[in-house]
Design a protein around this motif. Structure first.
Motif, PDB file in Angstrom:
ATOM      1  N   PRO A   1      34.541  50.038  44.925  1.00  0.00           N
ATOM      2  CA  PRO A   1      33.922  48.738  45.216  1.00  0.00           C
ATOM      3  C   PRO A   1      34.522  47.676  44.295  1.00  0.00           C
ATOM      4  CG  PRO A   1      32.435  50.104  43.923  1.00  0.00           C
ATOM      5  CD  PRO A   1      33.604  50.980  44.287  1.00  0.00           C
ATOM      6  N   ALA A   2      34.320  46.426  44.629  1.00  0.00           N
ATOM      7  CA  ALA A   2      34.788  45.343  43.763  1.00  0.00           C
ATOM      8  C   ALA A   2      34.020  45.387  42.447  1.00  0.00           C
ATOM      9  CB  ALA A   2      34.582  43.995  44.456  1.00  0.00           C
ATOM     10  N   PRO A   3      34.661  45.026  41.342  1.00  0.00           N
ATOM     11  CA  PRO A   3      33.950  45.031  40.060  1.00  0.00           C
ATOM     12  C   PRO A   3      32.801  44.029  40.071  1.00  0.00           C
ATOM     13  CG  PRO A   3      36.062  43.910  39.854  1.00  0.00           C
ATOM     14  CD  PRO A   3      36.049  44.555  41.208  1.00  0.00           C
ATOM     15  N   GLY A   4      31.681  44.423  39.485  1.00  0.00           N
ATOM     16  CA  GLY A   4      30.502  43.562  39.447  1.00  0.00           C
ATOM     17  C   GLY A   4      30.523  42.628  38.245  1.00  0.00           C
ATOM     18  N   GLU A   5      29.402  41.997  38.003  1.00  0.00           N
ATOM     19  CA  GLU A   5      29.258  41.084  36.875  1.00  0.00           C
ATOM     20  C   GLU A   5      29.588  41.792  35.566  1.00  0.00           C
ATOM     21  OE1 GLU A   5      28.234  37.375  35.133  1.00  0.00           O
ATOM     22  OE2 GLU A   5      28.070  37.859  37.279  1.00  0.00           O
ATOM     23  N   GLY A   6      30.528  41.223  34.811  1.00  0.00           N
ATOM     24  CA  GLY A   6      30.879  41.785  33.517  1.00  0.00           C
ATOM     25  C   GLY A   6      31.752  43.029  33.577  1.00  0.00           C
ATOM     26  N   GLN A   7      32.307  43.347  34.739  1.00  0.00           N
ATOM     27  CA  GLN A   7      33.094  44.572  34.892  1.00  0.00           C
ATOM     28  C   GLN A   7      34.561  44.260  35.192  1.00  0.00           C
ATOM     29  OE1 GLN A   7      30.957  46.590  38.072  1.00  0.00           O
ATOM     30  NE2 GLN A   7      29.799  47.819  36.582  1.00  0.00           N
ATOM     31  N   VAL A   8      35.410  45.275  34.987  1.00  0.00           N
ATOM     32  CA  VAL A   8      36.820  45.187  35.353  1.00  0.00           C
ATOM     33  C   VAL A   8      37.215  46.470  36.069  1.00  0.00           C
ATOM     34  CG1 VAL A   8      37.304  43.793  33.291  1.00  0.00           C
ATOM     35  CG2 VAL A   8      37.749  46.259  33.240  1.00  0.00           C
ATOM     36  N   VAL A   9      38.330  46.392  36.802  1.00  0.00           N
ATOM     37  CA  VAL A   9      38.971  47.598  37.324  1.00  0.00           C
ATOM     38  C   VAL A   9      40.133  47.920  36.398  1.00  0.00           C
ATOM     39  CG1 VAL A   9      40.268  48.649  39.215  1.00  0.00           C
ATOM     40  CG2 VAL A   9      38.328  47.155  39.711  1.00  0.00           C
ATOM     41  N   LEU A  10      40.139  49.144  35.883  1.00  0.00           N
ATOM     42  CA  LEU A  10      41.168  49.595  34.970  1.00  0.00           C
ATOM     43  C   LEU A  10      42.076  50.585  35.691  1.00  0.00           C
ATOM     44  CD1 LEU A  10      41.481  48.924  31.885  1.00  0.00           C
ATOM     45  CD2 LEU A  10      40.444  51.151  31.424  1.00  0.00           C
ATOM     46  N   ARG A  11      43.376  50.321  35.672  1.00  0.00           N
ATOM     47  CA  ARG A  11      44.339  51.305  36.168  1.00  0.00           C
ATOM     48  C   ARG A  11      44.667  52.256  35.037  1.00  0.00           C
ATOM     49  NH1 ARG A  11      49.261  48.465  36.717  1.00  0.00           N
ATOM     50  NH2 ARG A  11      49.792  49.327  34.666  1.00  0.00           N
ATOM     51  N   MET A  12      44.381  53.525  35.234  1.00  0.00           N
ATOM     52  CA  MET A  12      44.559  54.515  34.172  1.00  0.00           C
ATOM     53  C   MET A  12      46.039  54.677  33.811  1.00  0.00           C
ATOM     54  SD  MET A  12      45.493  57.950  33.534  1.00  0.00           S
ATOM     55  CE  MET A  12      45.221  58.943  35.003  1.00  0.00           C
ATOM     56  N   ASP A  13      46.334  54.518  32.522  1.00  0.00           N
ATOM     57  CA  ASP A  13      47.672  54.807  32.003  1.00  0.00           C
ATOM     58  C   ASP A  13      47.694  56.140  31.263  1.00  0.00           C
ATOM     59  OD1 ASP A  13      48.685  52.335  32.940  1.00  0.00           O
ATOM     60  OD2 ASP A  13      47.953  51.312  31.156  1.00  0.00           O
ATOM     61  N   ALA A  14      46.568  56.539  30.732  1.00  0.00           N
ATOM     62  CA  ALA A  14      46.445  57.838  30.064  1.00  0.00           C
ATOM     63  C   ALA A  14      44.972  58.146  29.857  1.00  0.00           C
ATOM     64  CB  ALA A  14      47.171  57.838  28.719  1.00  0.00           C
ATOM     65  N   THR A  15      44.615  59.400  30.082  1.00  0.00           N
ATOM     66  CA  THR A  15      43.294  59.912  29.724  1.00  0.00           C
ATOM     67  C   THR A  15      43.548  61.280  29.112  1.00  0.00           C
ATOM     68  OG1 THR A  15      41.047  60.401  30.525  1.00  0.00           O
ATOM     69  CG2 THR A  15      42.848  60.788  32.073  1.00  0.00           C
ATOM     70  N   GLY A  16      42.533  62.079  28.895  1.00  0.00           N
ATOM     71  CA  GLY A  16      42.814  63.341  28.224  1.00  0.00           C
ATOM     72  C   GLY A  16      41.704  64.343  28.355  1.00  0.00           C
ATOM     73  N   VAL A  17      41.933  65.513  27.759  1.00  0.00           N
ATOM     74  CA  VAL A  17      40.954  66.602  27.777  1.00  0.00           C
ATOM     75  C   VAL A  17      40.409  66.771  26.367  1.00  0.00           C
ATOM     76  CG1 VAL A  17      40.491  68.990  28.375  1.00  0.00           C
ATOM     77  CG2 VAL A  17      42.296  67.747  29.578  1.00  0.00           C
TER      78      VAL A  17
ATOM     79  N   VAL B   1      44.089  46.408  32.912  1.00  0.00           N
ATOM     80  CA  VAL B   1      43.153  45.693  33.783  1.00  0.00           C
ATOM     81  C   VAL B   1      43.908  45.121  34.979  1.00  0.00           C
ATOM     82  CG1 VAL B   1      41.584  43.729  33.961  1.00  0.00           C
ATOM     83  CG2 VAL B   1      41.579  45.140  31.893  1.00  0.00           C
ATOM     84  N   VAL B   2      43.437  45.465  36.179  1.00  0.00           N
ATOM     85  CA  VAL B   2      44.095  44.965  37.404  1.00  0.00           C
ATOM     86  C   VAL B   2      43.178  44.054  38.205  1.00  0.00           C
ATOM     87  CG1 VAL B   2      45.692  46.913  37.578  1.00  0.00           C
ATOM     88  CG2 VAL B   2      43.437  47.083  38.655  1.00  0.00           C
ATOM     89  N   ALA B   3      41.890  44.018  37.890  1.00  0.00           N
ATOM     90  CA  ALA B   3      40.960  43.117  38.577  1.00  0.00           C
ATOM     91  C   ALA B   3      39.760  42.878  37.672  1.00  0.00           C
ATOM     92  CB  ALA B   3      40.505  43.704  39.916  1.00  0.00           C
ATOM     93  N   VAL B   4      39.169  41.694  37.784  1.00  0.00           N
ATOM     94  CA  VAL B   4      37.998  41.369  36.969  1.00  0.00           C
ATOM     95  C   VAL B   4      36.864  40.900  37.869  1.00  0.00           C
ATOM     96  CG1 VAL B   4      39.429  40.759  34.988  1.00  0.00           C
ATOM     97  CG2 VAL B   4      38.697  38.971  36.567  1.00  0.00           C
ATOM     98  N   GLY B   5      35.642  41.172  37.425  1.00  0.00           N
ATOM     99  CA  GLY B   5      34.469  40.740  38.153  1.00  0.00           C
ATOM    100  C   GLY B   5      33.977  39.393  37.659  1.00  0.00           C
ATOM    101  N   PRO B   6      32.904  38.900  38.253  1.00  0.00           N
ATOM    102  CA  PRO B   6      32.317  37.622  37.827  1.00  0.00           C
ATOM    103  C   PRO B   6      31.942  37.645  36.348  1.00  0.00           C
ATOM    104  CG  PRO B   6      31.342  38.356  39.904  1.00  0.00           C
ATOM    105  CD  PRO B   6      32.173  39.496  39.392  1.00  0.00           C
TER     106      PRO B   6
END
Length: 345
Positions: free
Chosen positions: A26-42, A72-77
């Motif tokens: 869904p689109a990011p809500g108030e105070g949120q962003v969409v993050l494209r993962m560059d690295a995560t881990g175990v 960050v690839v998208a930001v919410g309100p």
């Protein structure tokens, strides 16, 4: 619309029981962003979650992933648009094993441009944990001597490097195949499989040590407590010894808390405590975020300056997260298993 590839933990399964799914975010809500993962881990948390034994984990099914570094690839309100295209780290507890995810903008911590995403990933939770245990919990000082159990692990290897940078002597336990690597980090290695391990540590520090960092728990915790000199601190931050035990996940933790409480009542000048990464998050979220941002920024600066050398055990593409989890659980690696985006053909 952003399409996300996610790794789902459907229940108590073996690592190869993880599912891969693709869905529209869904689109990011108030105070949120969409993050494209560059690295995560175990981390150890996901290993516990796989068995349904991590305290306060969500009900199955869910997407694991304790922390993430992404762009960050998208930001919410209500979110500054200038955040787009910049790299940040965030601690998520769950949700990080995804190509894209929605994150609260308030949880983002900037990652220096010259720091590799996988390198930054190794010190998000691990670095904050090590930093806070050393400086906020144990309050170790130059000239002290400490013991780090599991000095080859993600938190352990970071602890060793932070301590050596601060002029602290480190005795670190690890399997013999990792002794050269632990020695290279600056610690004195001791074989954790040696039945006389604690006697060996006492020979190296006959007057006792100033702090012990113990993620194992179980029966050996009492021996860790006995290593302390007067004024020393035992910091327990896990219960790896009971990870595979059947039954209620909270029982070992409750027993542990009771034991630590009793030890603190003894008139010997020693302290014992359980480090909780999330302490204060529920009741003082602003203070929690400020402390996390301050400590993670300090650790990332040390990475950027070359003081901390991130220990990357492997880089495994997101769709192969099952292999990443299995490798981390094998206890054969030095450092952290990092999950990276799928390699495009």
């Amino acid at each position: 619309m952003t399409t996300a590839t996610e790794i789902v933990l459907p229940g108590v399964v073996e690592p190869d029981g993880l599912h891969v799914r693709v869905r529209d975010l869904p689109a990011p809500g108030e105070g949120q962003v969409v993050l494209r993962m560059d690295a995560t881990g175990v981390s150890f948390a996901e290993q516990q979650m796989r068995l349904g034994k991590y305290f306060d984990q969500p009900p199955f099914p869910f997407v694991p992933g304790y922390d993430v570094v992404g762009t960050v690839v998208a930001v919410g309100p209500g979110v500054d648009p200038s955040l787009k295209s910049h790299r940040f780290a965030a601690v998520t507890k769950v949700g990080g094993w995804a190509s894209h995810l929605i994150v609260e903008a308030a949880d983002l911590v900037p990652v220096p441009d010259h720091v590799d995403a996988a390198a930054a990933e190794t010190v998000v939770v691990n670095g904050v944990t090590a930093w806070q245990m050393m400086y906020r919990t144990a309050k170790v000082k130059r000239g002290n001597t400490i013991v780090v159990l599991g000095a080859n692990g993600g938190v352990g290897s970071t602890l060793v490097q932070l301590a050596r940078h601060a002029g602290i002597k480190v005795i670190g336990t690890a399997s013999t195949r990792h002794h050269d690597a632990v020695r290279a980090l600056g610690a004195i290695p001791v074989d954790y499989r040696d039945p006389h391990m604690y006697r060996r540590i006492r020979e190296l520090a006959p007057d006792g040590v100033d702090a012990v960092f113990d993620h194992v728990g179980g029966a050996g915790l009492h021996e860790s407590w006995r290593l302390l000199r007067r004024g020393g601190t035992l910091v327990n931050y896990g219960s790896a010894a009971t990870k595979d035990e059947p039954g209620n996940a909270m029982l070992p933790v409750l027993k542990l808390f009771g034991r630590l409480l009793l030890w603190n009542l003894l008139p010997n000048g020693k302290r014992a405590g359980f480090y909780n990464f999330w302490a204060g998050k529920r009741f003082r979220p602003a203070a929690f975020r400020a402390r996390l941002a301050e400590d993670l920024s300090a650790v990332l600066r040390l990475v950027g300056a070359g003081v901390l050398t991130p220990q990357i055990a492997a880089r495994i593409p997101l769709p192969e997260a099952a292999a990443a989890l299995a490798l981390a659980e094998s206890r054969t690696v030095l450092g952290k298993v990092v999950i990276v985006p799928e390699v495009s053909s």
